[in-house]
Design an enzyme around this catalytic site. Structure first.
Site, PDB file in Angstrom:
ATOM      1  N   GLY A   1       6.271   1.040   6.002  1.00 25.13           N
ATOM      2  CA  GLY A   1       7.402  -0.059   5.078  1.00 25.13           C
ATOM      3  C   GLY A   1       7.360   0.133   3.353  1.00 25.13           C
ATOM      4  O   GLY A   1       8.663   0.306   3.377  1.00 25.13           O
ATOM      5  N   CYS A   2       6.301   0.187   3.345  1.00 23.50           N
ATOM      6  CA  CYS A   2       5.998   0.259   1.791  1.00 23.50           C
ATOM      7  C   CYS A   2       6.695   2.048   1.158  1.00 23.50           C
ATOM      8  O   CYS A   2       8.020   2.439   0.178  1.00 23.50           O
ATOM      9  CB  CYS A   2       4.885   0.644   0.844  1.00 23.50           C
ATOM     10  N   THR A   3       6.753   2.699   1.954  1.00 20.10           N
ATOM     11  CA  THR A   3       7.558   3.668   1.938  1.00 20.10           C
ATOM     12  C   THR A   3       9.177   4.008   2.127  1.00 20.10           C
ATOM     13  O   THR A   3      10.183   4.594   1.467  1.00 20.10           O
ATOM     14  CB  THR A   3       6.845   5.249   2.642  1.00 20.10           C
TER      15      THR A   3
ATOM     16  N   LYS B   1       0.731  -1.073  -0.495  1.00 17.94           N
ATOM     17  CA  LYS B   1      -0.237  -0.017   0.189  1.00 17.94           C
ATOM     18  C   LYS B   1       0.813   1.508   0.580  1.00 17.94           C
ATOM     19  O   LYS B   1       1.758   1.778   0.759  1.00 17.94           O
ATOM     20  CB  LYS B   1      -1.014  -0.325   0.879  1.00 17.94           C
TER      21      LYS B   1
ATOM     22  N   ALA C   1      10.245   1.765  -0.941  1.00 19.82           N
ATOM     23  CA  ALA C   1       9.604   2.661  -2.258  1.00 19.82           C
ATOM     24  C   ALA C   1      11.229   4.256  -1.954  1.00 19.82           C
ATOM     25  O   ALA C   1      12.113   4.481  -3.549  1.00 19.82           O
ATOM     26  CB  ALA C   1       8.934   3.740  -2.575  1.00 19.82           C
TER      27      ALA C   1
END
Length: 159
Positions: A43-45, A38, A48
């Protein structure tokens, strides 16, 4: 999951600008294709931003980065703007590509079994074959370093 040495299945998904993007458009280049749960989550930030921090060297090595989640184009645009991301994000709202790549299904999170996106990364060669994959034990803070290390090794070997 797609095995190393297999040809990565082609797909076409909408990008952050709702334009169709096909994996086959990257033939002749190395590609990092990563699946994440998401936009704008911790974590995804980290993941990325980690890939984004290495784009200069990845570009020098002829590597393209593509992130895939179920988020829509508007969410991707906000994510890109907030963190100045300079690579393509694709929307797989029906999870079909994720399922094909073994990046969606049953997983265990905090001891509980759930169904959802399984954080997965593939390094795809110039000929479209999978050179390396990561799924279990991905630590978002330094995952980009491990992938870059593998890209360097492959680039040095001339593959």
């Amino acid at each position: 999951m797609i095995d190393i040495g297999m040809t990565a299945p082609d797909f076409t998904l909408p990008d952050q600008d709702e334009r169709p993007f096909s994996l086959s458009s990257l033939r002749g280049s190395l590609a990092i294709v990563y699946f994440y749960p998401k936009d704008n989550t911790p974590g995804c930030t980290k993941e990325a931003c980690g890939f984004n921090s290495e784009l200069e060297e990845l570009g020098r090595l002829g590597v393209h980065v593509v992130g895939i989640s179920a988020d829509n184009a508007a969410s991707h645009q906000k994510f890109i703007a907030r963190y100045n991301l300079a690579f393509t994000l694709l929307s797989d709202s029906g999870h079909e590509v994720m399922k094909t790549y073994g990046a969606y299904g049953t997983k265990v999170s905090y001891g509980k079994e759930t169904v959802g996106v399984i954080r997965t990364t593939y390094l795809i060669g110039r000929d479209g074959r999978v050179l390396r994959s990561w799924q279990k034990g991905i630590k978002t803070a330094d995952h980009h370093e491990k992938v870059l290390e593998e890209v360097r090794r492959i680039a040095e070997s001339g593959n």
